[in-house]
Motif scaffolding. Structure first.
Motif, PDB file in Angstrom:
ATOM      1  N   THR A  84      37.468 -38.822  45.342  1.00 42.42           N
ATOM      2  CA  THR A  84      36.555 -37.684  45.438  1.00 42.42           C
ATOM      3  C   THR A  84      37.160 -36.470  44.743  1.00 42.42           C
ATOM      4  OG1 THR A  84      35.707 -38.460  47.572  1.00 42.42           O
ATOM      5  CG2 THR A  84      35.276 -36.173  46.997  1.00 42.42           C
ATOM      6  N   LEU A  85      36.351 -35.801  43.933  1.00 42.24           N
ATOM      7  CA  LEU A  85      36.736 -34.553  43.280  1.00 42.24           C
ATOM      8  C   LEU A  85      35.807 -33.454  43.765  1.00 42.24           C
ATOM      9  CD1 LEU A  85      37.218 -35.899  39.641  1.00 42.24           C
ATOM     10  CD2 LEU A  85      39.036 -35.068  41.139  1.00 42.24           C
ATOM     11  N   VAL A  86      36.397 -32.295  44.118  1.00 38.52           N
ATOM     12  CA  VAL A  86      35.630 -31.179  44.673  1.00 38.52           C
ATOM     13  C   VAL A  86      36.082 -29.888  44.014  1.00 38.52           C
ATOM     14  CG1 VAL A  86      34.999 -29.943  46.773  1.00 38.52           C
ATOM     15  CG2 VAL A  86      35.466 -32.390  46.884  1.00 38.52           C
ATOM     16  N   CYS A  87      35.135 -29.005  43.690  1.00 33.64           N
ATOM     17  CA  CYS A  87      35.477 -27.682  43.159  1.00 33.64           C
ATOM     18  C   CYS A  87      35.328 -26.639  44.252  1.00 33.64           C
ATOM     19  CB  CYS A  87      34.601 -27.345  41.953  1.00 33.64           C
ATOM     20  SG  CYS A  87      32.906 -26.865  42.376  1.00 33.64           S
ATOM     21  N   GLY A  88      35.756 -25.405  43.951  1.00 28.09           N
ATOM     22  CA  GLY A  88      35.713 -24.339  44.934  1.00 28.09           C
ATOM     23  C   GLY A  88      34.309 -23.978  45.364  1.00 28.09           C
ATOM     24  N   ALA A  89      33.328 -24.234  44.498  1.00 31.77           N
ATOM     25  CA  ALA A  89      31.936 -23.941  44.835  1.00 31.77           C
ATOM     26  C   ALA A  89      31.293 -25.046  45.660  1.00 31.77           C
ATOM     27  CB  ALA A  89      31.129 -23.715  43.557  1.00 31.77           C
ATOM     28  N   GLY A  90      32.023 -26.126  45.894  1.00 36.29           N
ATOM     29  CA  GLY A  90      31.511 -27.187  46.740  1.00 36.29           C
ATOM     30  C   GLY A  90      30.851 -28.342  46.015  1.00 36.29           C
ATOM     31  N   HIS A  91      30.837 -28.307  44.689  1.00 29.37           N
ATOM     32  CA  HIS A  91      30.294 -29.457  43.962  1.00 29.37           C
ATOM     33  C   HIS A  91      31.265 -30.628  44.095  1.00 29.37           C
ATOM     34  CE1 HIS A  91      28.472 -25.962  41.645  1.00 29.37           C
ATOM     35  NE2 HIS A  91      27.445 -26.565  42.211  1.00 29.37           N
ATOM     36  N   SER A  92      30.716 -31.790  44.407  1.00 27.55           N
ATOM     37  CA  SER A  92      31.554 -32.940  44.722  1.00 27.55           C
ATOM     38  C   SER A  92      31.149 -34.134  43.869  1.00 27.55           C
ATOM     39  CB  SER A  92      31.408 -33.291  46.210  1.00 27.55           C
ATOM     40  OG  SER A  92      32.170 -34.432  46.542  1.00 27.55           O
ATOM     41  N   PHE A  93      32.156 -34.890  43.448  1.00 30.55           N
ATOM     42  CA  PHE A  93      31.936 -36.071  42.617  1.00 30.55           C
ATOM     43  C   PHE A  93      32.739 -37.232  43.202  1.00 30.55           C
ATOM     44  CE2 PHE A  93      31.433 -32.296  40.131  1.00 30.55           C
ATOM     45  CZ  PHE A  93      30.268 -32.511  39.413  1.00 30.55           C
ATOM     46  N   ASP A  94      32.042 -38.319  43.495  1.00 30.19           N
ATOM     47  CA  ASP A  94      32.690 -39.508  44.054  1.00 30.19           C
ATOM     48  C   ASP A  94      32.875 -40.549  42.962  1.00 30.19           C
ATOM     49  OD1 ASP A  94      32.743 -38.448  46.628  1.00 30.19           O
ATOM     50  OD2 ASP A  94      30.722 -39.198  47.067  1.00 30.19           O
ATOM     51  N   ALA A  95      33.994 -41.231  43.005  1.00 27.92           N
ATOM     52  CA  ALA A  95      34.243 -42.311  42.060  1.00 27.92           C
ATOM     53  C   ALA A  95      33.299 -43.470  42.335  1.00 27.92           C
ATOM     54  CB  ALA A  95      35.694 -42.773  42.156  1.00 27.92           C
ATOM     55  N   SER A  96      32.895 -44.142  41.274  1.00 28.66           N
ATOM     56  CA  SER A  96      32.112 -45.366  41.423  1.00 28.66           C
ATOM     57  C   SER A  96      33.005 -46.463  42.000  1.00 28.66           C
ATOM     58  CB  SER A  96      31.565 -45.806  40.066  1.00 28.66           C
ATOM     59  OG  SER A  96      32.633 -46.249  39.240  1.00 28.66           O
ATOM     60  N   LYS A  97      32.412 -47.548  42.385  1.00 20.58           N
ATOM     61  CA  LYS A  97      33.207 -48.642  42.924  1.00 20.58           C
ATOM     62  C   LYS A  97      34.130 -49.234  41.867  1.00 20.58           C
ATOM     63  CE  LYS A  97      29.639 -52.194  42.203  1.00 20.58           C
ATOM     64  NZ  LYS A  97      28.798 -53.217  42.880  1.00 20.58           N
ATOM     65  N   GLN A  98      33.782 -49.020  40.574  1.00 19.63           N
ATOM     66  CA  GLN A  98      34.657 -49.492  39.498  1.00 19.63           C
ATOM     67  C   GLN A  98      35.775 -48.512  39.181  1.00 19.63           C
ATOM     68  OE1 GLN A  98      31.291 -49.210  39.150  1.00 19.63           O
ATOM     69  NE2 GLN A  98      30.495 -51.289  38.888  1.00 19.63           N
ATOM     70  N   GLY A  99      35.719 -47.291  39.766  1.00 21.82           N
ATOM     71  CA  GLY A  99      36.836 -46.377  39.634  1.00 21.82           C
ATOM     72  C   GLY A  99      36.659 -45.213  38.682  1.00 21.82           C
ATOM     73  N   TYR A 100      35.477 -45.018  38.096  1.00 22.36           N
ATOM     74  CA  TYR A 100      35.273 -43.893  37.191  1.00 22.36           C
ATOM     75  C   TYR A 100      34.389 -42.835  37.855  1.00 22.36           C
ATOM     76  CZ  TYR A 100      30.658 -45.951  36.298  1.00 22.36           C
ATOM     77  OH  TYR A 100      29.392 -46.458  36.450  1.00 22.36           O
ATOM     78  N   PHE A 101      34.429 -41.612  37.298  1.00 24.98           N
ATOM     79  CA  PHE A 101      33.593 -40.508  37.762  1.00 24.98           C
ATOM     80  C   PHE A 101      32.510 -40.233  36.716  1.00 24.98           C
ATOM     81  CE2 PHE A 101      37.579 -39.977  39.938  1.00 24.98           C
ATOM     82  CZ  PHE A 101      37.235 -39.545  41.205  1.00 24.98           C
ATOM     83  N   ASN A 102      31.306 -39.924  37.174  1.00 24.02           N
ATOM     84  CA  ASN A 102      30.202 -39.610  36.263  1.00 24.02           C
ATOM     85  C   ASN A 102      29.984 -38.106  36.229  1.00 24.02           C
ATOM     86  OD1 ASN A 102      27.856 -39.428  34.750  1.00 24.02           O
ATOM     87  ND2 ASN A 102      26.970 -41.271  35.646  1.00 24.02           N
ATOM     88  N   PHE A 103      30.287 -37.488  35.070  1.00 25.56           N
ATOM     89  CA  PHE A 103      30.134 -36.047  34.908  1.00 25.56           C
ATOM     90  C   PHE A 103      28.916 -35.680  34.064  1.00 25.56           C
ATOM     91  CE2 PHE A 103      34.711 -34.268  35.637  1.00 25.56           C
ATOM     92  CZ  PHE A 103      34.686 -34.781  36.922  1.00 25.56           C
ATOM     93  N   LEU A 104      28.013 -36.619  33.827  1.00 25.97           N
ATOM     94  CA  LEU A 104      26.787 -36.291  33.113  1.00 25.97           C
ATOM     95  C   LEU A 104      25.834 -35.615  34.094  1.00 25.97           C
ATOM     96  CD1 LEU A 104      26.121 -39.453  30.911  1.00 25.97           C
ATOM     97  CD2 LEU A 104      26.983 -37.223  30.190  1.00 25.97           C
ATOM     98  N   VAL A 105      25.619 -34.321  33.892  1.00 22.25           N
ATOM     99  CA  VAL A 105      24.791 -33.554  34.805  1.00 22.25           C
ATOM    100  C   VAL A 105      23.660 -32.910  34.014  1.00 22.25           C
ATOM    101  CG1 VAL A 105      26.677 -33.096  36.416  1.00 22.25           C
ATOM    102  CG2 VAL A 105      26.273 -31.513  34.530  1.00 22.25           C
TER     103      VAL A 105
END
Length: 300
Positions: free
Chosen positions: A27-48
């Motif tokens: 899990t990746l989290v910024c100070g503003a509270g936006h959170s990104f969870d890794a997929s089951k394969q282990g990558y993060f999706n930053f396409l927003v």
């Protein structure tokens, strides 16, 4: 235990710093509270937001690339990239270097860089005290590629993202950017690289794969490619070194088909026609691979 790597990531929504959150490395989290969870394969999706207008490589294209590269045909290229990247990643004793592989694909080239840094470090210190050789970020627009890349480089942080958008990486935080047959966002590469950092770019030279390019429908080498590369980077980077690498390959019919399908032409190739061509090819085909590896430094 050695300290965990700190990845210099920015939130793709608000550009605040991202840190590992309550979910640990998943899990990746910024100070503003936006959170990104890794997929089951282990990558993060930053396409927003609207996402991207570019067509990502398909699962079949990625599988073809994985099989071709895993067979070792381009290993000398991977080794040459690693040789040119390693010095900048080892420039500061006692500190991990940071490498961004833009267009990481299946992660084979990033793997070579990390393995080279590990070997070089083993000469000077005990890696059992700190088994992570460098902080590595792999960026690609294809989730299918990142599934492979995350398995190839589990110690890296693998991110689905668009290289033409602002990179999710902090300013002056990266020692090396590698770009192997991938788009080059010069302003963003210059922003994330530290002074004295290295941009390592791989492009094909005239004659690259010419023995099979016409047969398989692969895209040809654009004229004046070197001039366009220099022009696209010239406002932000100065050339440091250029190295040409020629490989004499002996390929099976399946290798030739994978070679054709793993690149940009794979988006429009007819799979049935390619299968028919594969069946008609001789047992071995001699193919010339011609690369140019260009190294640049950001202009102060």
């Amino acid at each position: 235990m050695p300290p965990a790597p700190v990845f210099p990531l920015l939130c793709p929504v608000c550009r605040d710093a991202l840190q590992l959150g309550g979910g640990g490395a998943r899990t990746l989290v910024c100070g503003a509270g936006h959170s990104f969870d890794a997929s089951k394969q282990g990558y993060f999706n930053f396409l927003v937001g609207k996402g991207t207008v570019f067509e990502a490589d398909s699962a079949d294209m990625v599988a073809a690339r994985f099989d071709f590269l895993s067979a070792g045909h381009y290993q000398p290229l991977a080794d040459a990239i690693a040789e040119l990247a390693a010095p900048a990643l080892l420039a500061t004793p006692g500190l991990r270097g940071v490498v961004l592989d833009a267009g990481t694909g299946t992660g084979h080239y990033l793997r070579a860089v990390l393995d080279r840094v590990s070997r070089d470090l083993a000469v000077t210190r005990d890696l059992s005290a700190d088994p992570v050789p460098a902080v590595a970020i792999g960026l690609d627009i294809s989730k299918f590629a990142l599934r492979r890349g995350a398995r190839m480089n589990p110690e890296a942080l693998n991110v689905v993202g668009d290289v033409w958008q602002p990179l999710p990486v902090a300013e002056n935080a990266v020692d090396v950017v590698t770009v192997v047959f991938a788009p080059r966002n010069a302003p963003e590469f210059a922003r994330v690289l530290r002074p004295g950092g290295r941009l390592v770019v791989v492009t094909p030279r005239p004659g690259h794969l010419e023995e099979v390019a016409g047969l398989t429908g692969m895209l040809g080498i654009e004229p004046a490619k070197d001039e366009r590369l220099a022009a696209s980077l010239g406002q932000h980077f100065a050339p440091v070194e250029t190295r040409d690498l020629d490989l004499a390959l002996t390929l099976s019919p399946r290798d030739v088909a994978n070679l054709a399908y793993m690149g940009p032409a794979g988006h429009h190739l007819d799979r049935a026609a390619l299968a028919a061509l594969e069946a008609a090819l001789p047992e071995c085909t001699a193919v010339s691979a011609r690369f140019r590896i260009s190294v640049f430094e950001p202009i102060p």
